[in-house]
Design a protein around this motif. Structure first.
Motif, PDB file in Angstrom:
ATOM      1  N   UNK A 158       0.873  -1.171   0.000  1.00 48.15           N
ATOM      2  CA  UNK A 158       0.000   0.000   0.000  1.00 48.15           C
ATOM      3  C   UNK A 158       0.906   1.215   0.000  1.00 48.15           C
ATOM      4  N   UNK A 159       0.740   2.042  -1.036  1.00 51.98           N
ATOM      5  CA  UNK A 159       1.547   3.259  -1.134  1.00 51.98           C
ATOM      6  C   UNK A 159       0.633   4.477  -1.137  1.00 51.98           C
ATOM      7  N   UNK A 160       1.162   5.573  -0.648  1.00 49.67           N
ATOM      8  CA  UNK A 160       0.409   6.827  -0.707  1.00 49.67           C
ATOM      9  C   UNK A 160       0.942   7.639  -1.880  1.00 49.67           C
ATOM     10  N   UNK A 161       0.036   8.013  -2.783  1.00 51.62           N
ATOM     11  CA  UNK A 161       0.420   8.823  -3.941  1.00 51.62           C
ATOM     12  C   UNK A 161      -0.509  10.023  -4.015  1.00 51.62           C
ATOM     13  N   UNK A 162       0.010  11.087  -4.585  1.00 53.07           N
ATOM     14  CA  UNK A 162      -0.787  12.295  -4.738  1.00 53.07           C
ATOM     15  C   UNK A 162      -1.155  12.425  -6.214  1.00 53.07           C
ATOM     16  N   UNK A 163      -2.420  12.137  -6.530  1.00 54.18           N
ATOM     17  CA  UNK A 163      -2.833  12.279  -7.929  1.00 54.18           C
ATOM     18  C   UNK A 163      -2.691  13.734  -8.388  1.00 54.18           C
ATOM     19  N   UNK A 164      -2.440  13.890  -9.674  1.00 54.38           N
ATOM     20  CA  UNK A 164      -2.287  15.225 -10.240  1.00 54.38           C
ATOM     21  C   UNK A 164      -3.556  16.042  -9.992  1.00 54.38           C
ATOM     22  N   UNK A 165      -3.374  17.237  -9.467  1.00 57.64           N
ATOM     23  CA  UNK A 165      -4.503  18.120  -9.211  1.00 57.64           C
ATOM     24  C   UNK A 165      -5.204  17.859  -7.886  1.00 57.64           C
ATOM     25  N   UNK A 166      -4.844  16.833  -7.191  1.00 57.23           N
ATOM     26  CA  UNK A 166      -5.487  16.517  -5.913  1.00 57.23           C
ATOM     27  C   UNK A 166      -4.766  17.229  -4.779  1.00 57.23           C
ATOM     28  N   UNK A 167      -5.517  17.462  -3.703  1.00 63.73           N
ATOM     29  CA  UNK A 167      -4.924  18.134  -2.544  1.00 63.73           C
ATOM     30  C   UNK A 167      -4.324  17.145  -1.561  1.00 63.73           C
ATOM     31  N   UNK A 168      -4.856  15.932  -1.558  1.00 66.06           N
ATOM     32  CA  UNK A 168      -4.397  14.933  -0.590  1.00 66.06           C
ATOM     33  C   UNK A 168      -3.876  13.684  -1.283  1.00 66.06           C
ATOM     34  N   UNK A 169      -3.016  13.005  -0.536  1.00 66.60           N
ATOM     35  CA  UNK A 169      -2.524  11.713  -1.021  1.00 66.60           C
ATOM     36  C   UNK A 169      -3.618  10.670  -0.834  1.00 66.60           C
ATOM     37  N   UNK A 170      -3.617   9.690  -1.714  1.00 60.21           N
ATOM     38  CA  UNK A 170      -4.551   8.575  -1.584  1.00 60.21           C
ATOM     39  C   UNK A 170      -3.743   7.278  -1.514  1.00 60.21           C
ATOM     40  N   UNK A 171      -4.337   6.294  -0.863  1.00 60.15           N
ATOM     41  CA  UNK A 171      -3.659   4.998  -0.754  1.00 60.15           C
ATOM     42  C   UNK A 171      -3.982   4.158  -1.979  1.00 60.15           C
ATOM     43  N   UNK A 172      -2.919   3.571  -2.540  1.00 62.80           N
ATOM     44  CA  UNK A 172      -3.053   2.751  -3.740  1.00 62.80           C
ATOM     45  C   UNK A 172      -2.395   1.393  -3.464  1.00 62.80           C
ATOM     46  N   UNK A 173      -3.092   0.329  -3.839  1.00 57.27           N
ATOM     47  CA  UNK A 173      -2.532  -1.011  -3.709  1.00 57.27           C
ATOM     48  C   UNK A 173      -1.729  -1.315  -4.967  1.00 57.27           C
ATOM     49  N   UNK A 174      -0.496  -1.718  -4.761  1.00 58.14           N
ATOM     50  CA  UNK A 174       0.398  -1.975  -5.891  1.00 58.14           C
ATOM     51  C   UNK A 174       1.055  -3.338  -5.696  1.00 58.14           C
ATOM     52  N   UNK A 175       1.069  -4.144  -6.730  1.00 59.20           N
ATOM     53  CA  UNK A 175       1.753  -5.435  -6.657  1.00 59.20           C
ATOM     54  C   UNK A 175       3.095  -5.328  -7.358  1.00 59.20           C
ATOM     55  N   UNK A 176       4.120  -5.822  -6.677  1.00 56.19           N
ATOM     56  CA  UNK A 176       5.471  -5.808  -7.256  1.00 56.19           C
ATOM     57  C   UNK A 176       6.061  -7.209  -7.183  1.00 56.19           C
ATOM     58  N   UNK A 177       6.804  -7.547  -8.208  1.00 56.33           N
ATOM     59  CA  UNK A 177       7.453  -8.857  -8.302  1.00 56.33           C
ATOM     60  C   UNK A 177       8.938  -8.695  -7.975  1.00 56.33           C
ATOM     61  N   UNK A 178       9.479  -9.609  -7.177  1.00 53.18           N
ATOM     62  CA  UNK A 178      10.897  -9.582  -6.810  1.00 53.18           C
ATOM     63  C   UNK A 178      11.493 -10.974  -6.996  1.00 53.18           C
ATOM     64  N   UNK A 179      12.667 -11.000  -7.590  1.00 55.68           N
ATOM     65  CA  UNK A 179      13.415 -12.254  -7.711  1.00 55.68           C
ATOM     66  C   UNK A 179      14.121 -12.499  -6.377  1.00 55.68           C
ATOM     67  N   UNK A 180      14.331 -13.760  -6.028  1.00 53.07           N
ATOM     68  CA  UNK A 180      15.020 -14.064  -4.768  1.00 53.07           C
ATOM     69  C   UNK A 180      16.407 -13.421  -4.737  1.00 53.07           C
ATOM     70  N   UNK A 181      17.019 -13.275  -5.890  1.00 53.90           N
ATOM     71  CA  UNK A 181      18.357 -12.677  -5.958  1.00 53.90           C
ATOM     72  C   UNK A 181      18.362 -11.202  -5.559  1.00 53.90           C
ATOM     73  N   UNK A 182      17.182 -10.562  -5.490  1.00 55.86           N
ATOM     74  CA  UNK A 182      17.085  -9.157  -5.081  1.00 55.86           C
ATOM     75  C   UNK A 182      16.820  -9.003  -3.585  1.00 55.86           C
ATOM     76  N   UNK A 183      16.511 -10.113  -2.914  1.00 48.13           N
ATOM     77  CA  UNK A 183      16.028 -10.063  -1.536  1.00 48.13           C
ATOM     78  C   UNK A 183      17.130 -10.445  -0.551  1.00 48.13           C
ATOM     79  N   UNK A 184      17.349  -9.578   0.439  1.00 48.21           N
ATOM     80  CA  UNK A 184      18.295  -9.889   1.525  1.00 48.21           C
ATOM     81  C   UNK A 184      17.607 -10.833   2.508  1.00 48.21           C
ATOM     82  N   UNK A 185      16.389 -10.470   2.949  1.00 45.63           N
ATOM     83  CA  UNK A 185      15.614 -11.365   3.813  1.00 45.63           C
ATOM     84  C   UNK A 185      14.133 -11.030   3.729  1.00 45.63           C
ATOM     85  N   UNK A 186      13.326 -12.003   4.114  1.00 44.67           N
ATOM     86  CA  UNK A 186      11.880 -11.839   4.247  1.00 44.67           C
ATOM     87  C   UNK A 186      11.483 -12.579   5.503  1.00 44.67           C
ATOM     88  N   UNK A 187      10.637 -11.958   6.307  1.00 43.11           N
ATOM     89  CA  UNK A 187      10.131 -12.632   7.506  1.00 43.11           C
ATOM     90  C   UNK A 187       8.732 -12.117   7.825  1.00 43.11           C
TER      91      UNK A 187
END
Length: 157
Positions: free
Chosen positions: A122-151
């Motif tokens: 969940x990221x907060x972004x400020x749409x163009x022309x908006x006064x407030x940030x809104x929460x946006x759900x974003x999915x991102x893919x990561x290769x294990x080679x990019x990850x130091x740890x996950x817990x």
């Protein structure tokens, strides 16, 4: 005193675990024969699972030939994931992930396969022309080679 081979312990643990729902996560053997075996289960590891594996391994090794200290346990709730099956088990859970570039992320583990994971953030972004940030759900893919740890994240309510 000879050092016990890690491969032997891995083989013994996997042979015993083949008949249970538990699976091997990690084995370490120090030069002074301190053996640590870490197991996990898709739901929960019981003390009986650890005790049975410990007895099995101990029965297969000759204490007269080499002295050793054996510890069999389950992964901890805040222990970083070490194998793909742990990622798969934790799909749908909130996790903390640190990438090799130092970036720390908290999100829901959406998917995991042999190549990597998908994290819903969940990221907060400020749409163009908006006064407030809104929460946006974003999915991102990561290769294990990019990850130091996950817990898992642990929250007390």
């Amino acid at each position: 005193m000879d050092m016990i081979e890690k491969d032997i312990i891995v083989h013994l643990a996997e042979a015993h675990l083949a008949t249970s729902e538990c699976y091997l996560v990690e084995v370490s053997v120090t030069p002074d024969n301190r053996i640590v075996v870490e197991i996990d289960h898709d739901t929960a590891v019981g003390i009986d699972d650890c005790a049975a594996l410990s007895r099995y391994i101990e029965k297969q090794l000759d204490r007269d030939a080499e002295d050793f200290d054996l510890e069999v346990g389950s992964t901890g709730i805040s222990t970083p994931f070490k194998i793909v099956r742990q990622y798969v088990k934790n799909r749908g859970n909130e996790v903390e992930m640190q990438l090799l570039n130092g970036e720390k992320l908290t999100g829901t583990l959406q998917a995991a396969d042999e190549q990597g994971v998908t994290l819903a953030l969940v990221r907060e972004v400020k749409p163009e022309g908006a006064k407030r940030k809104v929460k946006v759900l974003e999915e991102r893919r990561y290769a294990y080679s990019e990850i130091r740890y996950t817990r898992n994240t642990v929250r007390f309510k």
